[in-house]
Design an enzyme around this catalytic site. Structure first.
Site, PDB file in Angstrom:
ATOM      1  N   ALA A  41       0.855  -1.189   0.000  1.00  0.00           N
ATOM      2  CA  ALA A  41       0.000   0.000   0.000  1.00  0.00           C
ATOM      3  C   ALA A  41       0.892   1.241   0.000  1.00  0.00           C
ATOM      4  O   ALA A  41       1.746   1.388   0.865  1.00  0.00           O
ATOM      5  CB  ALA A  41      -0.905  -0.003   1.225  1.00  0.00           C
ATOM      6  N   ASP A  42       0.705   2.101  -0.981  1.00  0.00           N
ATOM      7  CA  ASP A  42       1.482   3.328  -1.031  1.00  0.00           C
ATOM      8  C   ASP A  42       0.802   4.415  -0.192  1.00  0.00           C
ATOM      9  O   ASP A  42      -0.249   4.187   0.401  1.00  0.00           O
ATOM     10  CB  ASP A  42       1.696   3.783  -2.475  1.00  0.00           C
ATOM     11  CG  ASP A  42       0.388   4.034  -3.219  1.00  0.00           C
ATOM     12  OD1 ASP A  42      -0.680   4.139  -2.567  1.00  0.00           O
ATOM     13  OD2 ASP A  42       0.427   4.139  -4.454  1.00  0.00           O
ATOM     14  N   SER A  43       1.413   5.591  -0.165  1.00  0.00           N
ATOM     15  CA  SER A  43       0.869   6.664   0.677  1.00  0.00           C
ATOM     16  C   SER A  43      -0.528   7.081   0.218  1.00  0.00           C
ATOM     17  O   SER A  43      -1.371   7.418   1.046  1.00  0.00           O
ATOM     18  CB  SER A  43       1.817   7.865   0.705  1.00  0.00           C
ATOM     19  OG  SER A  43       2.082   8.319  -0.603  1.00  0.00           O
ATOM     20  N   ALA A  45      -2.800   5.085  -1.044  1.00  0.00           N
ATOM     21  CA  ALA A  45      -3.714   4.055  -0.524  1.00  0.00           C
ATOM     22  C   ALA A  45      -3.997   4.297   0.954  1.00  0.00           C
ATOM     23  O   ALA A  45      -5.132   4.113   1.417  1.00  0.00           O
ATOM     24  CB  ALA A  45      -3.127   2.659  -0.732  1.00  0.00           C
TER      25      ALA A  45
END
Length: 90
Positions: A41-43, A45
């Site tokens: 999960a990126d920022s 997300a």
């Protein structure tokens, strides 16, 4: 006073939100998983997760918000569940 939100309810809300955002099955998400390393999960997300949690809890917890400065401390699913459970029941 609103009824307390149980920890397992919070876990379900977090899992459901993450499964929508990351397009994975909710039952593949466990509390020990890291957002970045395990769930990839990126920022963006995580911001979507915060918005989803705030929206999901808005009708049950008056003014529920996850503070921006607290976001960096939320590294795992368990961190998010604990944070929401604690702050939703203050």
């Amino acid at each position: 006073m609103a009824a307390e939100i149980k920890r397992d309810e919070v876990l379900k809300i977090v899992r459901d939100a993450l499964s929508d955002i990351l397009e994975i099955e909710p039952d593949t998400i466990s509390e020990g998983q890291s957002f970045a390393d395990d769930l990839e999960a990126d920022s963006l997300a995580l911001i979507e997760l915060v918005e989803a949690l705030e929206e999901a809890l808005s009708d049950r917890v008056d003014g529920f918000r996850i503070q921006d400065e607290d976001l960096e401390d939320l590294k795992t699913v368990r961190d998010a569940v604990d944070y929401v459970h604690e702050h939703a029941n203050d």
